[in-house]
Design a protein around this motif. Structure first.
Motif, PDB file in Angstrom:
ATOM      1  N   TYR A 164       0.806  -1.214   0.000  1.00  0.00           N
ATOM      2  CA  TYR A 164       0.000   0.000   0.000  1.00  0.00           C
ATOM      3  C   TYR A 164       0.846   1.274   0.000  1.00  0.00           C
ATOM      4  O   TYR A 164       0.310   2.359  -0.050  1.00  0.00           O
TER       5      TYR A 164
ATOM      6  N   ASP B 273      -0.719  10.353  -8.939  1.00  0.00           N
ATOM      7  CA  ASP B 273      -0.549   9.309  -7.933  1.00  0.00           C
ATOM      8  C   ASP B 273      -0.116   8.036  -8.643  1.00  0.00           C
ATOM      9  O   ASP B 273      -0.755   7.617  -9.613  1.00  0.00           O
TER      10      ASP B 273
ATOM     11  N   MET C  14      -2.170   1.209  -6.808  1.00  0.00           N
ATOM     12  CA  MET C  14      -3.333   0.981  -7.675  1.00  0.00           C
ATOM     13  C   MET C  14      -2.978  -0.116  -8.674  1.00  0.00           C
ATOM     14  O   MET C  14      -1.967  -0.023  -9.360  1.00  0.00           O
TER      15      MET C  14
ATOM     16  N   ALA D 150      -9.420   1.505 -10.166  1.00  0.00           N
ATOM     17  CA  ALA D 150      -8.911   2.145  -8.947  1.00  0.00           C
ATOM     18  C   ALA D 150      -8.391   3.548  -9.252  1.00  0.00           C
ATOM     19  O   ALA D 150      -8.620   4.483  -8.484  1.00  0.00           O
ATOM     20  N   CYS D 151      -7.726   3.705 -10.383  1.00  0.00           N
ATOM     21  CA  CYS D 151      -7.220   5.023 -10.782  1.00  0.00           C
ATOM     22  C   CYS D 151      -8.370   5.993 -11.016  1.00  0.00           C
ATOM     23  O   CYS D 151      -8.338   7.140 -10.547  1.00  0.00           O
TER      24      CYS D 151
ATOM     25  N   GLU E 254     -11.480   5.883  -9.897  1.00  0.00           N
ATOM     26  CA  GLU E 254     -12.162   6.166  -8.636  1.00  0.00           C
ATOM     27  C   GLU E 254     -11.357   7.146  -7.776  1.00  0.00           C
ATOM     28  O   GLU E 254     -11.905   8.123  -7.256  1.00  0.00           O
ATOM     29  N   ASN E 255     -10.064   6.915  -7.632  1.00  0.00           N
ATOM     30  CA  ASN E 255      -9.234   7.788  -6.804  1.00  0.00           C
ATOM     31  C   ASN E 255      -9.102   9.186  -7.405  1.00  0.00           C
ATOM     32  O   ASN E 255      -9.145  10.183  -6.684  1.00  0.00           O
TER      33      ASN E 255
ATOM     34  N   LYS F  23     -12.282  11.155  -6.840  1.00  0.00           N
ATOM     35  CA  LYS F  23     -12.354  11.608  -5.442  1.00  0.00           C
ATOM     36  C   LYS F  23     -11.474  12.838  -5.226  1.00  0.00           C
ATOM     37  O   LYS F  23     -11.864  13.767  -4.513  1.00  0.00           O
ATOM     38  N   GLU F  24     -10.297  12.859  -5.831  1.00  0.00           N
ATOM     39  CA  GLU F  24      -9.413  14.021  -5.728  1.00  0.00           C
ATOM     40  C   GLU F  24     -10.085  15.255  -6.328  1.00  0.00           C
ATOM     41  O   GLU F  24     -10.062  16.335  -5.746  1.00  0.00           O
TER      42      GLU F  24
END
Length: 89
Positions: free
Chosen positions: A47, A68, A72, A77-78, A80-81, A84-85
């Motif tokens: 992580y 980032d 991931m 996942a990319c 979604e993250n 959120k950012e």
């Protein structure tokens, strides 16, 4: 600011006026890509290392706002993250 390599771009999407670019990269621990890898029992610090995908967020002027490359292991996942950012802005 450092940016991610453009040669491994696998997907680019627009979201709320921003562009999210997703890149394929070599993970720090390639064994996580094996089908039998168990995320729950591993002692690797998966992580806090490079995953197999990364993203960058570009504003309307194509300046990098955020990127980032950690933890991931799929395109979802990319996305979604990154969303959120952007929602946090």
């Amino acid at each position: 600011m450092n940016t991610l390599p453009t040669s491994d771009l696998v997907r680019s999407i627009k979201y709320k006026g921003y562009t999210i670019n997703i890149y394929k990269q070599a993970p720090d621990f390639p064994e996580v890509l094996n089908d039998d890898f168990n995320f729950d029992t591993t002692e690797l610090d998966i992580y806090h290392c490079k995953g197999s995908y990364a993203y960058e967020i570009l504003n309307g002027n194509n300046d990098v706002e955020e990127y980032d490359d950690q933890s991931m292991y799929d395109v979802g996942a990319c996305i979604e993250n990154a969303k959120k950012e952007i929602d946090y802005y």
